[in-house]
Design a protein around this motif. Structure first.
Motif, PDB file in Angstrom:
ATOM      1  N   GLY A   1       0.804  -1.220   0.000  1.00 46.25           N
ATOM      2  CA  GLY A   1       0.000   0.000   0.000  1.00 46.25           C
ATOM      3  C   GLY A   1       0.830   1.260   0.000  1.00 46.25           C
ATOM      4  O   GLY A   1       0.299   2.369  -0.019  1.00 46.25           O
ATOM      5  N   PHE A   2       2.147   1.103   0.024  1.00 48.29           N
ATOM      6  CA  PHE A   2       3.110   2.208  -0.012  1.00 48.29           C
ATOM      7  C   PHE A   2       4.154   1.906  -1.066  1.00 48.29           C
ATOM      8  O   PHE A   2       4.537   0.744  -1.252  1.00 48.29           O
ATOM      9  CB  PHE A   2       3.815   2.349   1.345  1.00 48.29           C
ATOM     10  CG  PHE A   2       3.441   3.563   2.132  1.00 48.29           C
ATOM     11  CD1 PHE A   2       2.257   3.607   2.846  1.00 48.29           C
ATOM     12  CD2 PHE A   2       4.280   4.666   2.192  1.00 48.29           C
ATOM     13  CE1 PHE A   2       1.909   4.722   3.592  1.00 48.29           C
ATOM     14  CE2 PHE A   2       3.950   5.772   2.934  1.00 48.29           C
ATOM     15  CZ  PHE A   2       2.755   5.809   3.641  1.00 48.29           C
ATOM     16  N   PHE A   3       4.652   2.928  -1.740  1.00 49.39           N
ATOM     17  CA  PHE A   3       5.766   2.724  -2.666  1.00 49.39           C
ATOM     18  C   PHE A   3       6.469   4.042  -2.920  1.00 49.39           C
ATOM     19  O   PHE A   3       5.920   5.133  -2.675  1.00 49.39           O
ATOM     20  CB  PHE A   3       5.279   2.121  -3.988  1.00 49.39           C
ATOM     21  CG  PHE A   3       4.233   2.933  -4.711  1.00 49.39           C
ATOM     22  CD1 PHE A   3       4.583   3.828  -5.723  1.00 49.39           C
ATOM     23  CD2 PHE A   3       2.882   2.786  -4.404  1.00 49.39           C
ATOM     24  CE1 PHE A   3       3.618   4.564  -6.384  1.00 49.39           C
ATOM     25  CE2 PHE A   3       1.906   3.520  -5.072  1.00 49.39           C
ATOM     26  CZ  PHE A   3       2.272   4.410  -6.064  1.00 49.39           C
ATOM     27  N   LEU A   4       7.697   3.955  -3.365  1.00 51.56           N
ATOM     28  CA  LEU A   4       8.469   5.117  -3.790  1.00 51.56           C
ATOM     29  C   LEU A   4       8.367   5.218  -5.302  1.00 51.56           C
ATOM     30  O   LEU A   4       8.373   4.198  -5.999  1.00 51.56           O
ATOM     31  CB  LEU A   4       9.936   4.985  -3.375  1.00 51.56           C
ATOM     32  CG  LEU A   4      10.199   4.693  -1.890  1.00 51.56           C
ATOM     33  CD1 LEU A   4      11.696   4.520  -1.644  1.00 51.56           C
ATOM     34  CD2 LEU A   4       9.655   5.804  -1.020  1.00 51.56           C
ATOM     35  N   LEU A   5       8.296   6.441  -5.820  1.00 50.70           N
ATOM     36  CA  LEU A   5       8.125   6.632  -7.256  1.00 50.70           C
ATOM     37  C   LEU A   5       9.092   7.684  -7.768  1.00 50.70           C
ATOM     38  O   LEU A   5       9.029   8.855  -7.360  1.00 50.70           O
ATOM     39  CB  LEU A   5       6.689   7.081  -7.562  1.00 50.70           C
ATOM     40  CG  LEU A   5       6.371   7.298  -9.043  1.00 50.70           C
ATOM     41  CD1 LEU A   5       6.334   5.961  -9.781  1.00 50.70           C
ATOM     42  CD2 LEU A   5       5.047   8.035  -9.216  1.00 50.70           C
ATOM     43  N   LYS A   6       9.979   7.251  -8.656  1.00 52.91           N
ATOM     44  CA  LYS A   6      10.846   8.209  -9.349  1.00 52.91           C
ATOM     45  C   LYS A   6       9.969   8.911 -10.386  1.00 52.91           C
ATOM     46  O   LYS A   6       9.401   8.273 -11.264  1.00 52.91           O
ATOM     47  CB  LYS A   6      12.025   7.496 -10.011  1.00 52.91           C
ATOM     48  CG  LYS A   6      13.025   8.449 -10.650  1.00 52.91           C
ATOM     49  CD  LYS A   6      14.265   7.693 -11.125  1.00 52.91           C
ATOM     50  CE  LYS A   6      15.234   8.624 -11.857  1.00 52.91           C
ATOM     51  NZ  LYS A   6      15.652   9.768 -11.016  1.00 52.91           N
ATOM     52  N   HIS A   7       9.878  10.239 -10.277  1.00 49.77           N
ATOM     53  CA  HIS A   7       8.907  10.991 -11.085  1.00 49.77           C
ATOM     54  C   HIS A   7       9.585  11.671 -12.281  1.00 49.77           C
ATOM     55  O   HIS A   7      10.805  11.583 -12.467  1.00 49.77           O
ATOM     56  CB  HIS A   7       8.192  12.031 -10.218  1.00 49.77           C
ATOM     57  CG  HIS A   7       9.120  13.023  -9.585  1.00 49.77           C
ATOM     58  ND1 HIS A   7       9.733  14.038 -10.284  1.00 49.77           N
ATOM     59  CD2 HIS A   7       9.538  13.158  -8.292  1.00 49.77           C
ATOM     60  CE1 HIS A   7      10.477  14.757  -9.478  1.00 49.77           C
ATOM     61  NE2 HIS A   7      10.399  14.238  -8.260  1.00 49.77           N
ATOM     62  N   ASN A   8       8.770  12.335 -13.074  1.00 46.41           N
ATOM     63  CA  ASN A   8       9.264  13.053 -14.261  1.00 46.41           C
ATOM     64  C   ASN A   8       8.817  14.507 -14.250  1.00 46.41           C
ATOM     65  O   ASN A   8       8.585  15.102 -15.303  1.00 46.41           O
ATOM     66  CB  ASN A   8       8.777  12.359 -15.534  1.00 46.41           C
ATOM     67  CG  ASN A   8       7.245  12.325 -15.632  1.00 46.41           C
ATOM     68  OD1 ASN A   8       6.554  12.650 -14.664  1.00 46.41           O
ATOM     69  ND2 ASN A   8       6.725  11.932 -16.782  1.00 46.41           N
ATOM     70  N   ILE A   9       8.687  15.079 -13.046  1.00 50.62           N
ATOM     71  CA  ILE A   9       8.242  16.465 -12.932  1.00 50.62           C
ATOM     72  C   ILE A   9       9.244  17.389 -13.625  1.00 50.62           C
ATOM     73  O   ILE A   9      10.454  17.267 -13.437  1.00 50.62           O
ATOM     74  CB  ILE A   9       8.078  16.852 -11.455  1.00 50.62           C
ATOM     75  CG1 ILE A   9       6.907  16.073 -10.845  1.00 50.62           C
ATOM     76  CG2 ILE A   9       7.871  18.350 -11.295  1.00 50.62           C
ATOM     77  CD1 ILE A   9       6.744  16.288  -9.361  1.00 50.62           C
ATOM     78  N   ALA A  10       8.703  18.297 -14.430  1.00 50.10           N
ATOM     79  CA  ALA A  10       9.551  19.230 -15.170  1.00 50.10           C
ATOM     80  C   ALA A  10       9.086  20.670 -14.903  1.00 50.10           C
ATOM     81  O   ALA A  10       7.885  20.934 -14.818  1.00 50.10           O
ATOM     82  CB  ALA A  10       9.488  18.913 -16.663  1.00 50.10           C
ATOM     83  N   PRO A  11      10.057  21.597 -14.764  1.00 51.47           N
ATOM     84  CA  PRO A  11      11.496  21.361 -14.768  1.00 51.47           C
ATOM     85  C   PRO A  11      11.928  20.612 -13.514  1.00 51.47           C
ATOM     86  O   PRO A  11      11.254  20.680 -12.488  1.00 51.47           O
ATOM     87  CB  PRO A  11      12.085  22.777 -14.805  1.00 51.47           C
ATOM     88  CG  PRO A  11      11.040  23.631 -14.166  1.00 51.47           C
ATOM     89  CD  PRO A  11       9.719  23.035 -14.559  1.00 51.47           C
ATOM     90  N   ASN A  12      13.025  19.903 -13.596  1.00 50.59           N
ATOM     91  CA  ASN A  12      13.433  19.042 -12.482  1.00 50.59           C
ATOM     92  C   ASN A  12      13.840  19.829 -11.242  1.00 50.59           C
ATOM     93  O   ASN A  12      13.982  19.259 -10.163  1.00 50.59           O
ATOM     94  CB  ASN A  12      14.555  18.088 -12.903  1.00 50.59           C
ATOM     95  CG  ASN A  12      15.770  18.811 -13.445  1.00 50.59           C
ATOM     96  OD1 ASN A  12      15.911  20.031 -13.294  1.00 50.59           O
ATOM     97  ND2 ASN A  12      16.662  18.069 -14.091  1.00 50.59           N
TER      98      ASN A  12
END
Length: 418
Positions: free
Chosen positions: A33-44
């Motif tokens: 029910g939990f996880f870490l997520l490498k995101h793609n938010i821009a600009p970084n």
């Protein structure tokens, strides 16, 4: 306490190999029910910039911060000083600002929600109090960040449907906004008159409310102080916060939560999740490239318990040398939506990985799977609006009493008229 790693996913896989990403997400949300997520938010650089905005705000004087106090806001928005929010009646060791989506009718200057019913419509009744007079950069940075994170959340929402072999449209319509009626756009005072008319039928009133629906996101900027700072600021309070509770154990009422944290120096920042009978430390040393994600009560209810609304808490750590900034975004459908359980036939065929809890308390076997922790007297309401208002009323009883004296909250969290 277990030190099992929380699953780490990468949103890039969603775009390059969706089926693989969906399976990773299914395992994470079904088992933990939990996880870490490498995101793609821009600009970084944006995540770091919005954290810096929060840090700058919390370093200001209490008088400045109280200029946007939530005490004057019937929608529970604004600044909350240290030791005013509680979890299950115990004060939390944090200060924060809370903002939420602003609603079209209110933006047009229509005061239509002050005494609205169902009561959750009152969460639309006030704007966000931004510190424009002394920190004008906070609003644009925050709103830019919110827009980016909601796009990530949209991808996760669709993937959760695919993980259950469902068309994403099953959930998509619950998050889609309805445009304002042409009548309201042409003459807002006509609509205001209709809302305030005693002759307006309940059905017509509900129809007008539906024309003002947008997905109800909420974002908080939180500062967890050092233990020394916490004790100093609370020493004159009659009810000082617990020396170890940053925020008490709870499940989120929303659908999905995505958290940005600034703690890169420590292995963990005090956030813990409860999974399969034990509390697990959540690592925060990945930096601002990673979001910490968890499912809320809406997701568990909708999936018939296949996905978990995982309890979590924050413990104060004596070795933290400076206040820690955290930005959770709570991703919700429209307030008028309901998250009713899927038909049992929709989940019977799904692979069940995690141990199923025993029907009795561990059946006398210490190795049997333990029951999933739940806060007592916490009914998971299928109404998004009612579940959202329940959480705010419980966490901020004084503001609830001040602005909504005609309402009461029952022990199970339901809001009723007096």
């Amino acid at each position: 306490m277990k030190s099992n790693p929380i699953p780490l996913l990468d949103i890039a896989l969603y775009h390059s190999n969706r089926s693989a990403f969906v399976e990773e997400l299914r395992k994470a949300c079904h088992n933990v029910g939990f996880f870490l997520l490498k995101h793609n938010i821009a600009p970084n650089r944006l995540p770091k910039e919005v954290l810096d905005e929060g840090r700058q705000f919390f370093q200001r004087s209490l008088d400045e911060k109280n200029m946007i106090s939530y005490e004057h806001n019937p929608a529970f928005r604004g600044y909350m000083p240290l030791g005013v929010e509680n979890t299950a009646g115990q004060l939390d060791n944090r200060e924060q600002i809370e903002y939420a989506v602003e609603y079209p009718l209110h933006a047009q200057g229509l005061n239509v929600y002050t005494k609205a019913w169902p009561a959750y419509h009152r969460l639309k009744s006030a704007p966000n109090p931004w510190p424009t007079s002394f920190q004008p950069s906070l609003q644009p940075k925050t709103m830019d960040y919110v827009q980016n994170v909601c796009q990530v959340a949209d991808c996760l929402r669709d993937s959760l449907c695919l993980a259950m072999d469902l068309d994403p449209k099953v959930l998509e319509h619950k998050f889609n906004s309805s445009s304002l009626s042409s009548e309201a756009s042409k003459d807002p005072k006509v609509l205001e008159h209709k809302f305030n008319s005693s002759s307006l039928s309940s059905e017509a009133s509900n129809d007008l409310h539906r024309k003002d629906e947008v997905p109800h996101w909420v974002v908080k900027m939180i500062s967890y102080p050092t233990n020394d700072a916490s004790n100093e600021e609370s020493k004159d309070r009659s009810r000082s916060p617990s020396p170890i509770q940053g925020v008490g154990a709870h499940t989120d009422t929303n659908f999905l939560t995505l958290v940005l944290q600034d703690n890169e120096e420590e292995e963990d920042g005090g956030l813990q999740v409860f999974s399969q009978g034990d509390w697990i430390n959540v690592p925060t040393h990945h930096g601002t490239d990673v979001l910490i994600c968890n499912l809320g009560e809406q997701a568990e209810t909708w999936s018939r318990g296949y996905f978990l609304a995982t309890p979590h808490r924050v413990l104060m750590k004596s070795r933290i040398r400076k206040p820690r900034i955290s930005l959770p975004l709570f991703y919700n459908p429209c307030l008028s939506a309901t998250m009713e359980p899927l038909e049992e036939s929709s989940v019977k065929h799904l692979k069940w990985d995690r141990p199923k809890p025993s029907t009795s308390e561990n059946d006398g076997n210490e190795n049997a799977p333990k029951k999933h922790w739940r806060r007592p007297n916490n009914t998971m309401l299928t109404s998004v609006g009612e579940n959202t208002f329940k959480s705010l009323a419980r966490s901020h009883p004084q503001v609830f009493a001040k602005h909504h004296p005609d309402l009461s909250i029952l022990p199970d969290g339901k809001i009723v008229k007096k």
